[in-house]
Design an enzyme around this catalytic site. Structure first.
Site: not given
Ligand code: NAD
Length: 294
Positions: A31, A123, A171, A175
């Site tokens: 990251d 979720r 997705k 959404n």
């Protein structure tokens, strides 16, 4: 035990990587944020200096990144996943990105001999923390079987959406519904309060009707989805009620913008001769208009 490169250790990625670790996998994280990398080490993970190094000799590389540009950079850019991920391994993108970007990234990886699965997450980070995410999986059948045990470490529901790219599409469809409903919910509860109603009463009543339970699990299955447009509740009456709500909300100074948009569609349905059809016939009308365009 699999070796997994995990790119993107944010609100979602960090706890998902931790759930992989607790299932005995070796997880090498990467990251941009040092804080995120330190937290992954504290969880028992290893870290690498780039997405490429995290993916070296890995069985899987997973991305959980904020947007399509970040995924392209981390996967196809310099020191990206594609530089080191072995060809018999799989890249799993769990980020939410534009489906056409998913298709392009998948094609670019295929050109380099790497297979990709899109597996965005339903979720929120609350369920991700508990290992109870839902995955919408877009994969070749053979890849679906391979990724399922890995996804099972992070979630409890995996839906095969029908081939590469379909998870990403699902997705965005999901959404669109949840993000729009969030605004409608906020507008309706604001209106409810302005009428003087107690919020708990409003929640209790709407929790027992299609308002709170949703049309997909209440009205649609027995009517429009079966091709039955005979009115259980007709469009003329639904529009009458919507008109009253719009007028009352304007009187109270809390106009409901989504209701005003919806009212136009009920007016179209009446103009289309559907006033005495079931209110779920709105879907039949929109779908037919779309089909006639394509
Ligand atoms: P986040 O911002 O908390 O985490 C993203 C992480 O990616 C950050 O730590 C950032 O430093 C890192 N990053 C960005 N670009 C990078 C790069 N090129 N290389 C390496 N690291 C990079 O976001 P999040 O909440 O974890 O969400 C991640 C994805 O999951 C998003 O696509 C989001 O839409 C989706 N999602 C989020 C939720 C949720 O409840 N938060 C639920 C479902 C899906």
């Amino acid at each position: 035990m699999a070796k997994i490169g995990f790119i993107g250790l944010g609100a979602m990625g960090l706890c998902m990587a931790r759930n992989l670790l607790s299932n005995g996998h070796k997880v090498i994280g990467f990251d941009f944020s040092k804080v995120a990398m330190d937290a992954h080490v504290e969880n028992g993970g290893e870290i690498a200096i780039s997405a490429a190094e995290a993916s070296a000799e890995a069985n899987f590389a997973i991305a959980m990144l904020p947007n399509g540009d970040a995924v392209k950079q981390a996967v196809l850019g310099p020191s990206g996943v594609a530089e080191k991920l072995p060809n018999d391994s799989l890249f799993i993108d769990m980020s939410t990105i534009h489906p056409l970007e998913t298709d392009q990234i998948r094609q670019d990886l295929l050109d380099q001999g790497i297979s990709m699965v899109d597996a965005p997450v339903g979720r929120t980070s609350v369920e991700a923390e508990l290992g109870k995410s839902l995955f919408m999986v877009g994969a070749e059948k053979c890849d679906f079987d391979v990724v399922q045990p890995i996804l099972a470490c992070m979630g409890d529901t995996f839906i095969d959406c029908g081939g590469p790219g379909t998870g990403s599409r699902m997705k965005i469809v999901n959404n669109l519904m949840t993000t729009s409903l969030n605004v409608l919910t906020a507008q309706v509860l604001t209106f409810s309060a302005a009428t003087g109603l107690n919020q708990n009463v409003a929640l209790e009543v709407m929790g027992g009707t299609a308002a709170g339970r949703g049309h997909m699990s209440t009205t649609y299955p027995s009517k429009v989805l079966r091709g039955d447009l005979e009115p259980a509740f007709m469009i003329d009456l639904a529009k009458k009620d919507l008109d009253i709500a719009i007028k009352f909300s304007e009187t109270l100074g809390v106009p409901i913008s989504l209701a005003i948009q919806a009212e136009k569609i009920y007016t179209d349905a009446q103009a289309d001769g559907r006033g005495r059809q079931d209110w779920t016939a709105i879907f039949d009308m929109l779908r037919k208009k779309q089909q006639s365009k394509s």
